[in-house]
Design a protein around this motif. Structure first.
Motif, short mmCIF file in Angstrom:
data_model
loop_
_atom_site.label_atom_id
_atom_site.label_comp_id
_atom_site.label_asym_id
_atom_site.label_seq_id
_atom_site.Cartn_x
_atom_site.Cartn_y
_atom_site.Cartn_z
N ASN A 82 0.73 -1.18 0.01
CA ASN A 82 0.16 0.02 -0.07
C ASN A 82 0.70 1.31 -0.08
O ASN A 82 0.54 2.31 -0.31
CB ASN A 82 -1.07 -0.13 1.17
CG ASN A 82 -2.09 -1.01 1.06
OD1 ASN A 82 -2.44 -1.59 -0.22
ND2 ASN A 82 -3.00 -1.13 1.96
N SER A 83 2.15 1.13 0.44
CA SER A 83 2.90 2.44 0.53
C SER A 83 3.15 2.58 -0.83
O SER A 83 3.54 3.70 -1.35
CB SER A 83 4.21 2.07 1.56
OG SER A 83 3.86 1.92 2.78
N LEU A 84 3.69 1.54 -1.47
CA LEU A 84 4.32 1.76 -2.92
C LEU A 84 2.79 1.96 -3.80
O LEU A 84 3.26 2.84 -4.95
CB LEU A 84 4.82 0.38 -3.49
CG LEU A 84 6.46 0.30 -2.61
CD1 LEU A 84 7.08 -1.19 -3.16
CD2 LEU A 84 7.12 1.57 -3.31
N ASN A 85 1.84 1.36 -3.96
CA ASN A 85 0.82 1.55 -5.01
C ASN A 85 -0.12 2.71 -4.60
O ASN A 85 -0.63 3.19 -5.62
CB ASN A 85 -0.08 0.37 -4.72
CG ASN A 85 0.53 -1.10 -5.33
OD1 ASN A 85 0.39 -0.98 -6.59
ND2 ASN A 85 1.16 -2.00 -4.52
N HIS A 86 -0.08 3.12 -3.51
CA HIS A 86 -1.04 4.29 -2.93
C HIS A 86 -0.22 5.34 -2.52
O HIS A 86 0.99 5.49 -2.51
CB HIS A 86 -2.01 3.72 -2.25
CG HIS A 86 -2.89 2.62 -2.82
ND1 HIS A 86 -3.75 2.79 -3.90
CD2 HIS A 86 -2.83 1.49 -2.52
CE1 HIS A 86 -4.09 1.59 -4.16
NE2 HIS A 86 -3.51 0.79 -3.45
N ASN A 87 -0.94 6.44 -1.91
CA ASN A 87 -0.22 7.58 -1.27
C ASN A 87 0.07 7.42 0.53
O ASN A 87 -0.36 6.49 0.68
CB ASN A 87 -1.09 8.96 -1.32
CG ASN A 87 -2.54 8.66 -0.79
OD1 ASN A 87 -2.66 7.75 0.18
ND2 ASN A 87 -3.56 9.45 -1.37
N LEU A 88 0.63 8.34 1.05
CA LEU A 88 1.15 8.22 2.49
C LEU A 88 -0.06 8.06 3.34
O LEU A 88 -0.09 7.39 4.08
CB LEU A 88 1.58 9.40 2.73
CG LEU A 88 2.42 9.34 4.22
CD1 LEU A 88 3.10 8.36 4.35
CD2 LEU A 88 3.05 10.87 4.42
N ARG A 89 -1.28 8.79 2.76
CA ARG A 89 -2.42 8.66 3.73
C ARG A 89 -2.95 7.34 3.95
O ARG A 89 -3.43 6.62 4.72
CB ARG A 89 -3.40 9.54 3.39
CG ARG A 89 -4.73 9.78 3.88
CD ARG A 89 -5.77 10.64 3.48
NE ARG A 89 -7.19 10.59 4.01
CZ ARG A 89 -7.16 11.37 4.89
NH1 ARG A 89 -6.38 12.31 5.61
NH2 ARG A 89 -8.53 11.48 5.67
N ALA A 90 -3.06 6.51 2.70
CA ALA A 90 -3.28 5.26 2.56
C ALA A 90 -2.51 4.13 3.33
O ALA A 90 -2.86 3.46 3.98
CB ALA A 90 -3.29 4.59 1.09
N ALA A 91 -0.95 4.49 3.14
CA ALA A 91 -0.37 3.77 4.04
C ALA A 91 -0.32 3.93 5.53
O ALA A 91 -0.37 2.79 6.50
CB ALA A 91 1.17 4.27 3.49
N LEU A 92 -0.63 5.02 5.95
CA LEU A 92 -0.88 5.35 7.28
C LEU A 92 -2.10 4.82 7.65
O LEU A 92 -2.17 4.39 9.12
CB LEU A 92 -0.80 7.13 7.46
CG LEU A 92 0.49 7.60 7.32
CD1 LEU A 92 0.41 9.14 7.44
CD2 LEU A 92 1.71 7.06 8.21
N PHE A 93 -3.38 4.82 7.06
CA PHE A 93 -4.37 4.17 7.62
C PHE A 93 -4.19 2.42 7.58
O PHE A 93 -4.74 1.95 8.46
CB PHE A 93 -5.64 4.65 6.62
CG PHE A 93 -6.23 5.80 7.07
CD1 PHE A 93 -7.33 5.80 8.11
CD2 PHE A 93 -5.99 7.06 6.73
CE1 PHE A 93 -7.86 6.80 8.42
CE2 PHE A 93 -6.51 8.06 7.06
CZ PHE A 93 -7.73 7.96 8.09
N THR A 94 -3.39 2.25 6.77
CA THR A 94 -3.08 0.65 6.69
C THR A 94 -2.23 0.32 7.85
O THR A 94 -2.81 -0.74 8.81
CB THR A 94 -2.31 0.15 5.48
OG1 THR A 94 -3.03 0.58 4.32
CG2 THR A 94 -1.94 -1.34 5.49
N ILE A 95 -1.51 1.29 8.51
CA ILE A 95 -0.70 0.99 9.67
C ILE A 95 -1.66 1.05 10.86
O ILE A 95 -1.44 0.48 11.69
CB ILE A 95 0.43 1.87 9.59
CG1 ILE A 95 1.58 1.67 8.36
CG2 ILE A 95 1.26 1.99 10.98
CD1 ILE A 95 2.54 2.69 8.36
N ALA A 96 -2.67 2.22 10.70
CA ALA A 96 -3.50 2.14 11.92
C ALA A 96 -4.17 1.12 12.00
O ALA A 96 -4.59 0.53 13.29
CB ALA A 96 -4.37 3.42 11.74
N GLY A 97 -4.76 0.32 10.91
CA GLY A 97 -5.40 -1.08 11.10
C GLY A 97 -4.73 -2.13 11.63
O GLY A 97 -5.13 -2.65 12.56
N ILE A 98 -3.51 -2.32 11.20
CA ILE A 98 -2.46 -3.09 11.57
C ILE A 98 -2.26 -3.15 13.17
O ILE A 98 -2.27 -3.96 14.10
CB ILE A 98 -1.21 -3.16 11.03
CG1 ILE A 98 -1.36 -3.49 9.33
CG2 ILE A 98 -0.16 -4.08 11.61
CD1 ILE A 98 0.04 -3.50 8.53
#
Length: 205
Positions: free
Chosen positions: A28-44
């Protein structure tokens, strides 16, 4: 203090290992923007908090003694990883992964809720996480451990994971990293997809 440092070191090695959480953060960090990566990290992180809480309160025994609870999580986790892997692999094969990017290299949008759900589901449906956390905590905690000590180890585990994943997400948002990724996006996504499918199969076996 030495025990806390050793514990942090073990957790650091675990967070850098190529497991489902790390693969999802990379994807998600590579395919999308930083916001998407941070929300992914929040879910994890949400999943990690639940796993850690269960382990610290001693409820991990339920999972080690109840084969039904373990099997339900195991099959659910494997199915979700397989689903993510297949979607990524098919996208790479069909060439639909070619993104529309701006000068900052942000990829196709991923909603906040979707990113969070992916992170949370990937983590919470992995039954091995609670067993690994429980096993490592048992190396440092005893029956005479205070509540403060238990909380301290839990905080180290969660905070360290968040910091490591956020640093990785930021590094992968640089224009150079994005440009290199977009150049080889389909082969890289196909690799991620295969690895996720392999992890699903490994979870079942």
């Amino acid at each position: 203090m030495a025990d806390y440092c050793y514990f942090a070191f073990l957790m650091f090695l675990g967070q850098l290992s190529p497991g489902p959480d790390m693969l999802l953060v990379l994807k998600n960090s590579l395919n999308h923007n930083l916001r998407a990566a941070l929300f992914t990290i929040a879910g994890i992180t949400g999943g990690i908090v639940i796993h850690t809480t269960i382990a610290l309160t001693g409820l991990a025994v339920i999972f080690s003694e109840s084969s039904t609870a373990y099997q339900v999580l195991r099959y659910g986790g494997a199915a979700y990883l397989f689903y993510l892997g297949i979607r990524l692999l098919l996208s790479a094969i069909s060439g639909r992964g070619k993104p529309k990017v701006d000068l900052q290299g942000s990829g196709a949008p991923l909603s906040d809720s979707a990113a969070f759900t992916q992170g949370f589901a990937t983590n919470i449906l992995n039954p091995k996480i609670i067993i690994i956390i429980s096993s490592i905590l048992l190396m440092f905690l005893g029956t005479d451990s205070t509540i403060g000590e238990r909380i301290s180890y839990g905080v180290i585990l969660v905070v360290e994971g968040v910091v490591v994943w956020i640093v990785i997400a930021f590094l992968l948002q640089t224009q150079r990293a994005k440009n290199q990724f977009f150049r080889w996006r389909d082969p890289i996504n196909a690799t991620f997809g295969i690895l996720l499918i392999a992890l699903a199969i490994r979870t079942l076996l």
